[in-house]
Scaffold this active site. Sequence first.
Site, PDB file in Angstrom:
ATOM      1  N   CYS A  43       1.036  -1.140   0.073  1.00  0.00           N
ATOM      2  CA  CYS A  43       0.034   0.042   0.029  1.00  0.00           C
ATOM      3  C   CYS A  43       0.917   1.400   0.041  1.00  0.00           C
ATOM      4  O   CYS A  43       0.676   2.056  -0.653  1.00  0.00           O
ATOM      5  CB  CYS A  43      -0.994   0.056   1.198  1.00  0.00           C
ATOM      6  SG  CYS A  43      -2.154   1.569   1.271  1.00  0.00           S
ATOM      7  N   CYS A  48      -1.562   1.478  -3.045  1.00  0.00           N
ATOM      8  CA  CYS A  48      -2.662   2.840  -2.828  1.00  0.00           C
ATOM      9  C   CYS A  48      -1.993   4.174  -2.667  1.00  0.00           C
ATOM     10  O   CYS A  48      -2.598   5.179  -3.359  1.00  0.00           O
ATOM     11  CB  CYS A  48      -3.304   2.311  -1.531  1.00  0.00           C
ATOM     12  SG  CYS A  48      -3.374   0.867  -1.095  1.00  0.00           S
ATOM     13  N   TYR A  99       6.056   4.820   9.588  1.00  0.00           N
ATOM     14  CA  TYR A  99       5.932   3.828   9.780  1.00  0.00           C
ATOM     15  C   TYR A  99       7.057   3.054  10.296  1.00  0.00           C
ATOM     16  O   TYR A  99       6.706   2.293  11.760  1.00  0.00           O
ATOM     17  CB  TYR A  99       5.650   2.828   8.295  1.00  0.00           C
ATOM     18  CG  TYR A  99       4.236   2.747   8.064  1.00  0.00           C
ATOM     19  CD1 TYR A  99       3.460   1.364   7.737  1.00  0.00           C
ATOM     20  CD2 TYR A  99       3.515   3.772   7.663  1.00  0.00           C
ATOM     21  CE1 TYR A  99       2.269   1.539   7.361  1.00  0.00           C
ATOM     22  CE2 TYR A  99       2.156   3.832   7.180  1.00  0.00           C
ATOM     23  CZ  TYR A  99       1.433   2.589   6.984  1.00  0.00           C
ATOM     24  OH  TYR A  99       0.375   2.573   6.585  1.00  0.00           O
ATOM     25  N   ASP A 304      -3.619  -9.622   2.534  1.00  0.00           N
ATOM     26  CA  ASP A 304      -3.581 -10.372   1.405  1.00  0.00           C
ATOM     27  C   ASP A 304      -3.136 -11.677   1.332  1.00  0.00           C
ATOM     28  O   ASP A 304      -3.603 -12.508   0.444  1.00  0.00           O
ATOM     29  CB  ASP A 304      -2.835  -9.465   0.238  1.00  0.00           C
ATOM     30  CG  ASP A 304      -3.524  -7.914  -0.030  1.00  0.00           C
ATOM     31  OD1 ASP A 304      -4.500  -7.739   0.594  1.00  0.00           O
ATOM     32  OD2 ASP A 304      -3.084  -7.322  -0.735  1.00  0.00           O
TER      33      ASP A 304
END
Length: 448
Positions: A43, A48, A99, A304
């Site tokens: 992501c 994303c 992160y 996923d």
Amino acid sequence: MSDYDFDLFTIGAGSGGVRASRVAAAHGAKVAVAEEYRVGGTCVIRGCVPKKMLVYGAHFAEDLEDCQAFGWTIEKAEFDWVKLRDNVQKDVSRIEGLYTETLENHDVTIFNEHAKITGPNEITLEDGTVKTARYILVATGARPRIPGCGGAELGITSNEAFHLDKLPKKILIAGGGYIANEFAGIFNEFGVHVTIINRGDQLLRSYDESVRDRLLQISVMKGIEFRFNAEFQSISETENGCLKVEMSNFDPLEVDCVLYATGRVPQTENLGLEDVGVELDENGAIKVDEHSRSSVDSIYAVGDVTDRIQLTPVAIREGQAFSDTVFGDKPTTVDYSCVPSAVFSHPPIAAVGMTESEAKNKLGSVKVYQSDFRAMKNVVAGRNERSLYKMICDGDSGKIVGIHMIGPEAPEIMQAAAIAVKAGLTKDDFDATVAIHPTMAEELVLLK
């Protein structure tokens, strides 16, 4: 004192793995994470986040054209792909740092290398170091599927699309899902000639027929070409440096770039899963129960890699639920009903709940309300592009079981509408809500 090096060892520092690790650490667990590529996962690094930034960049193409009808004159507007690409990657690195900082602030140990499960409670790192953990969490995500035709290595996937040295003049995008349609819209707005080939006869099969048909109509109007019922036969290089694509049912096509967007495969290879007894399904996904536990009691999986619903917010919820259950003495499961989703195409699609056909098959009696309109901005700009909002209701109770939209800012509007569907509200509840005028969102409380 624990008999293990760690209470939790997470393999994969994507959205699900980071959330699970952070929450477990907050519950008092001693946690380690192994990530062989970059913290942030699909992501943040190659999905994303950078994709949405490219979508923003692509929107300026139409905005610069439309602004003239609103009185603006902009001379010599030019697009610089390298500048956008580099700015996007700069921000991706910034988010990656956040992160990493989050994990470090929770005293999570990070191993920047590949990890393999070598026992129910044992992990062997790439450098040969062996670590033990009371629980192991697999959160390795998924990878793009590559077709099995000759010359397949000449194409790229969405992973590489973010790093192109220059824009191609012509691109062939394989696939009919959200990734294919999103990149088709992006490249088309940047002036690239786009052709989509799909082995089936439909785009976005999981979405309501009305909105996907509308996207097809608008995409064709924008100049995107489509070849349905076409499968790769071979890809080869030509003397002039192009790629020649042979496909079924159509003449060969010469392009500068081939982009595969034909689905994503759970990333379970070279993890030692089957050697320790973790069961995989026919697609290679890890089989898990409602608490994300695999067939081995000490090994769990989220995101996923389990192939439940391949969406970042779902992976995050699974990671949260796992840690709350295992380390927080708060058994939690994820509710997979009424999960909203979006396709950041041009224009975007958003949906929640059942499609019209699904509702008819399941409920029998349904009522459908819709609004087919042109956004005010498009009217002034002279852009002949119509939005469509559609609400599916139980014919007996009036309960809303699905909402489907295509139009400007549809995902932003859908987030609030999805709460109403999840809460079990009715068409009457929407009708009783005063509209905010003039907005596109007001169509939701004026549907006929």
